[in-house]
Design an enzyme around this catalytic site. Structure first.
Site, PDB file in Angstrom:
ATOM      1  N   GLU A 261       0.878  -1.135  -0.105  1.00 19.91           N
ATOM      2  CA  GLU A 261      -0.052  -0.026  -0.032  1.00 19.91           C
ATOM      3  C   GLU A 261       0.717   1.258  -0.009  1.00 19.91           C
ATOM      4  O   GLU A 261       1.973   1.292   0.430  1.00 19.91           O
ATOM      5  CB  GLU A 261      -0.947  -0.088   1.166  1.00 19.91           C
ATOM      6  CG  GLU A 261      -0.293   0.304   2.502  1.00 19.91           C
ATOM      7  CD  GLU A 261      -1.309   0.339   3.784  1.00 19.91           C
ATOM      8  OE1 GLU A 261      -1.469   1.542   3.752  1.00 19.91           O
ATOM      9  OE2 GLU A 261      -1.950  -0.659   4.221  1.00 19.91           O
TER      10      GLU A 261
ATOM     11  N   ARG B  74      -1.892  11.075   7.192  1.00 18.43           N
ATOM     12  CA  ARG B  74      -1.879  10.405   5.975  1.00 18.43           C
ATOM     13  C   ARG B  74      -3.059  10.563   5.330  1.00 18.43           C
ATOM     14  O   ARG B  74      -3.296  10.326   4.285  1.00 18.43           O
ATOM     15  CB  ARG B  74      -1.337   9.030   6.073  1.00 18.43           C
ATOM     16  CG  ARG B  74      -0.188   8.814   6.465  1.00 18.43           C
ATOM     17  CD  ARG B  74       0.374   7.459   7.041  1.00 18.43           C
ATOM     18  NE  ARG B  74       0.285   6.623   5.584  1.00 18.43           N
ATOM     19  CZ  ARG B  74      -0.079   5.297   5.885  1.00 18.43           C
ATOM     20  NH1 ARG B  74      -0.222   4.920   6.967  1.00 18.43           N
ATOM     21  NH2 ARG B  74      -0.134   4.683   4.868  1.00 18.43           N
TER      22      ARG B  74
ATOM     23  N   ARG C  96      -5.575   5.844  -0.751  1.00 20.80           N
ATOM     24  CA  ARG C  96      -4.558   4.639  -0.783  1.00 20.80           C
ATOM     25  C   ARG C  96      -4.390   4.292  -2.280  1.00 20.80           C
ATOM     26  O   ARG C  96      -5.412   4.234  -2.917  1.00 20.80           O
ATOM     27  CB  ARG C  96      -4.301   3.638   0.195  1.00 20.80           C
ATOM     28  CG  ARG C  96      -4.415   4.182   1.489  1.00 20.80           C
ATOM     29  CD  ARG C  96      -3.080   4.270   2.133  1.00 20.80           C
ATOM     30  NE  ARG C  96      -3.292   4.408   3.637  1.00 20.80           N
ATOM     31  CZ  ARG C  96      -3.748   5.710   4.199  1.00 20.80           C
ATOM     32  NH1 ARG C  96      -4.065   6.651   3.651  1.00 20.80           N
ATOM     33  NH2 ARG C  96      -3.578   5.665   5.572  1.00 20.80           N
TER      34      ARG C  96
ATOM     35  N   HIS D 195     -10.294   4.742   2.614  1.00 20.84           N
ATOM     36  CA  HIS D 195      -9.206   4.064   3.523  1.00 20.84           C
ATOM     37  C   HIS D 195      -9.986   2.676   3.413  1.00 20.84           C
ATOM     38  O   HIS D 195     -10.517   1.969   4.526  1.00 20.84           O
ATOM     39  CB  HIS D 195      -9.311   4.498   4.847  1.00 20.84           C
ATOM     40  CG  HIS D 195      -8.378   4.112   5.756  1.00 20.84           C
ATOM     41  ND1 HIS D 195      -8.254   3.045   6.864  1.00 20.84           N
ATOM     42  CD2 HIS D 195      -7.102   4.255   5.905  1.00 20.84           C
ATOM     43  CE1 HIS D 195      -7.373   2.760   7.340  1.00 20.84           C
ATOM     44  NE2 HIS D 195      -6.343   3.610   6.708  1.00 20.84           N
TER      45      HIS D 195
END
Length: 167
Positions: free
Chosen positions: A126, A137, A141, A156
């Protein structure tokens, strides 16, 4: 002392076995037994679980032009050009092998949500797609598989889209 098997014990055993089969083959992200095809109605993967009417075969037949990796996941596709600018930058970093902006980039993605196709442990890595204005963050992703396939999640790991690179 000899143990007696009662009807209740046998029924409990059957219930446990049925639950195991459900978790392995029927639950979201499970792999159907060979010979069974996924439903033509695929989940978009969004939090509302809205469905699309595009057949899985149509979604999985196109190979992405950069890596030549077909979308065999049955997940919706997003073109590389449709990713946020930060996502396109992270894709470029993944292609060149880094360096990545976060120390957690490149770690194993466990696929515990079972949204992506099931693979052996360590198959997926990831990478963080930075979110402007976030102090951490953030939720975005890119997850990359060893065969070159890449997936984008804006939320997420709640939902994923296969990235058609080079488009």
């Amino acid at each position: 002392m000899r143990r007696r098997w009662t009807i209740g014990t046998l029924l409990l055993g059957l219930a446990v076995a049925a639950l195991a089969v459900f978790n392995l083959f029927i639950a979201p992200g499970g792999t159907p037994p060979s010979g069974l095809q996924p439903s033509a109605v695929q989940q978009s993967g969004g939090p509302q679980g809205t469905a699309t009417s595009a057949p899985a075969a149509a979604q999985s037949s196109s190979a992405d032009k950069v890596t030549g990796v077909p979308n065999v996941s049955g997940l919706p596709t997003i073109r590389e050009s449709q990713l946020p600018a930060e996502g396109r930058r992270i894709l470029a970093l993944i292609r060149q092998g880094g360096p990545y902006p976060y120390t957690r980039d490149g770690v194993t993605f466990g696929n515990f949500e079972r949204v992506l196709p099931r693979k052996a442990s360590g198959y997926y890595k990831e990478y963080t797609v930075p979110t402007p204005g976030e102090s951490d963050r953030g939720a975005r992703r890119i997850v990359a598989g060893q065969a070159g396939e890449k997936y984008y999640t804006p939320d997420h790991y709640e939902s994923f889209k296969f990235i058609a690179e080079g488009k």
